[in-house]
Design an enzyme around this catalytic site. Sequence first.
Site, PDB file in Angstrom:
ATOM      1  N   LYS A   5     -21.587  14.805   5.533  1.00 11.30           N
ATOM      2  CA  LYS A   5     -22.348  15.504   4.500  1.00 11.30           C
ATOM      3  C   LYS A   5     -21.786  16.907   4.248  1.00 11.30           C
ATOM      4  O   LYS A   5     -21.833  17.391   3.101  1.00 11.30           O
ATOM      5  CB  LYS A   5     -23.829  15.566   4.879  1.00 11.30           C
ATOM      6  CG  LYS A   5     -24.498  14.192   4.902  1.00 11.30           C
ATOM      7  CD  LYS A   5     -24.370  13.458   3.571  1.00 11.30           C
ATOM      8  CE  LYS A   5     -25.130  12.151   3.553  1.00 11.30           C
ATOM      9  NZ  LYS A   5     -25.018  11.441   2.268  1.00 11.30           N
ATOM     10  N   THR A  61     -26.463  -0.654  -7.950  1.00  9.15           N
ATOM     11  CA  THR A  61     -25.525  -1.371  -7.101  1.00  9.15           C
ATOM     12  C   THR A  61     -26.052  -1.499  -5.686  1.00  9.15           C
ATOM     13  O   THR A  61     -26.810  -0.662  -5.199  1.00  9.15           O
ATOM     14  CB  THR A  61     -24.144  -0.677  -7.055  1.00  9.15           C
ATOM     15  OG1 THR A  61     -24.193   0.453  -6.167  1.00  9.15           O
ATOM     16  CG2 THR A  61     -23.703  -0.246  -8.447  1.00  9.15           C
ATOM     17  N   ASN A  87     -25.895   7.502  -4.032  1.00  9.76           N
ATOM     18  CA  ASN A  87     -26.927   7.426  -3.005  1.00  9.76           C
ATOM     19  C   ASN A  87     -26.506   6.610  -1.782  1.00  9.76           C
ATOM     20  O   ASN A  87     -27.141   6.697  -0.743  1.00  9.76           O
ATOM     21  CB  ASN A  87     -28.197   6.820  -3.621  1.00  9.76           C
ATOM     22  CG  ASN A  87     -29.285   6.580  -2.600  1.00  9.76           C
ATOM     23  OD1 ASN A  87     -29.831   7.519  -2.036  1.00  9.76           O
ATOM     24  ND2 ASN A  87     -29.595   5.317  -2.351  1.00  9.76           N
ATOM     25  N   TYR A  97     -22.413  12.112  11.045  1.00 13.85           N
ATOM     26  CA  TYR A  97     -23.213  12.176   9.823  1.00 13.85           C
ATOM     27  C   TYR A  97     -23.189  13.602   9.270  1.00 13.85           C
ATOM     28  O   TYR A  97     -22.959  13.816   8.077  1.00 13.85           O
ATOM     29  CB  TYR A  97     -24.647  11.744  10.109  1.00 13.85           C
ATOM     30  CG  TYR A  97     -25.534  11.788   8.890  1.00 13.85           C
ATOM     31  CD1 TYR A  97     -25.519  10.755   7.962  1.00 13.85           C
ATOM     32  CD2 TYR A  97     -26.370  12.877   8.647  1.00 13.85           C
ATOM     33  CE1 TYR A  97     -26.320  10.799   6.829  1.00 13.85           C
ATOM     34  CE2 TYR A  97     -27.172  12.929   7.524  1.00 13.85           C
ATOM     35  CZ  TYR A  97     -27.152  11.889   6.621  1.00 13.85           C
ATOM     36  OH  TYR A  97     -27.936  11.945   5.494  1.00 13.85           O
ATOM     37  N   ASP A  99     -19.479  -2.668  -2.747  1.00 11.14           N
ATOM     38  CA  ASP A  99     -19.196  -2.001  -1.483  1.00 11.14           C
ATOM     39  C   ASP A  99     -18.436  -0.742  -1.850  1.00 11.14           C
ATOM     40  O   ASP A  99     -17.275  -0.808  -2.278  1.00 11.14           O
ATOM     41  CB  ASP A  99     -18.358  -2.911  -0.585  1.00 11.14           C
ATOM     42  CG  ASP A  99     -17.931  -2.243   0.714  1.00 11.14           C
ATOM     43  OD1 ASP A  99     -18.216  -1.032   0.894  1.00 11.14           O
ATOM     44  OD2 ASP A  99     -17.297  -2.920   1.547  1.00 11.14           O
ATOM     45  N   SER A 116     -26.584  14.413  -0.698  1.00  7.53           N
ATOM     46  CA  SER A 116     -26.086  15.067   0.497  1.00  7.53           C
ATOM     47  C   SER A 116     -27.212  15.028   1.517  1.00  7.53           C
ATOM     48  O   SER A 116     -27.881  14.016   1.682  1.00  7.53           O
ATOM     49  CB  SER A 116     -25.633  16.487   0.169  1.00  7.53           C
ATOM     50  OG  SER A 116     -25.171  17.154   1.320  1.00  7.53           O
ATOM     51  N   THR A 132     -37.816   6.693   5.128  1.00 13.68           N
ATOM     52  CA  THR A 132     -37.088   5.547   4.590  1.00 13.68           C
ATOM     53  C   THR A 132     -36.522   4.783   5.784  1.00 13.68           C
ATOM     54  O   THR A 132     -36.837   5.090   6.933  1.00 13.68           O
ATOM     55  CB  THR A 132     -35.946   6.021   3.682  1.00 13.68           C
ATOM     56  OG1 THR A 132     -35.017   6.773   4.485  1.00 13.68           O
ATOM     57  CG2 THR A 132     -36.466   6.898   2.548  1.00 13.68           C
TER      58      THR A 132
END
Length: 274
Positions: free
Chosen positions: A152, A32, A83, A148, A56, A134, A183
Site C-alpha cells: 500500500k 470484475t 479495489n 501488506y 485476474d 489504498s 469485510t
Amino acid sequence: MARTILITGASRGFGKLWAEALLQRGDQVAATARDVSSLQDLTEKYGKKILAVELDVTDSTQVTKVVSQVKEHFGSIDVLINNAGYGLFGTVEETTEQQARAQMETNFFGLLWVTQAVLPIMREQKSGHIIQLSSFLGLTTLPMLGLYNASKFAVEGLSETIASEVAHLGIKVTLIEPNGYTTEWAGASAAQTTSDIADYNPVREGFASSGENADNWGNPEATIDAILKVIDSPNPPQRLLFGKVAYHAMPEIYRQRINAIEDWKEVSIAAHGH
C-alpha cells in the site's frame, strides 16, 4: 448524469457494495472478479447496466483485453475503482518469497496493470477519475502486516506520481485510505504465513488483542455514501481517509514525524554538503 464505472475485485466487500450502489442509482458498471458467479445476483437484477467479467488482475494480458472489452461494450470508462487486493498476515521474517511476491503482484502490480490499461481511454476522453483503494496502512504501519503495508505504500507513491502526470489531461486520481472494516479482508480473503517463530509471540498476541475491540472496525455499508460523494465531486481529494480510527490517528502520527524532522534539522542540512 449516469457514468460508466469499472470496479475490480467486485465479488465481495467494498467492491460488491459499491457496485450495487452505483447500479441502483443508474450508473453503468463493469464489475470484475476471479469468479464471475459471485456477481450473478447483480447481473440478474440489473441486466444490461452491468457487465460482469472474469479477471485476474495479475495477468497483464488479460487486463488489457478486459479493459478493451469494457470500452467496446459501454463506449467509455469514466471512473476506475481499483479495489482488488487482500491482506497477508504474519511477521516479515516469517513471510516466504512466494507469499511476498503474490502480495505485491495483486495489491501493487495488479493495480498498476489496470491503471495503465485505462489511461489511454481517459487520455482520449480528456476526462476520467481513477480511484485507488489504498489503506490507512499506506500511510503508517502495523506489525504482522509488513508486506501488506509495503504494497500500500507502493500504491501511494505510484498514484501520487500518476496524479501529477495526468492532471493537465483532465484526469483525477484519488487514494482511498480505510482503517479496518468488517469485510472479509481479515477473514476469507486473507492469507497467513505458516511459520510461527516463538520470538514473535508477544507481537502476535498484542496484534490479536488489538483486533478484539469491535469499535475499531468500521461498518462497510457506511462507506457507500462516502464513495458516491468522491465520485460525484468536481474536485475530489487526492487522499481521503475512511473511518474514525484512521482520522484520529493520522494527525498525531504526522506531528511525531514533523517533530523528528525538526529534532534532526541540523544533521539533515549539514548532510547536503554546501
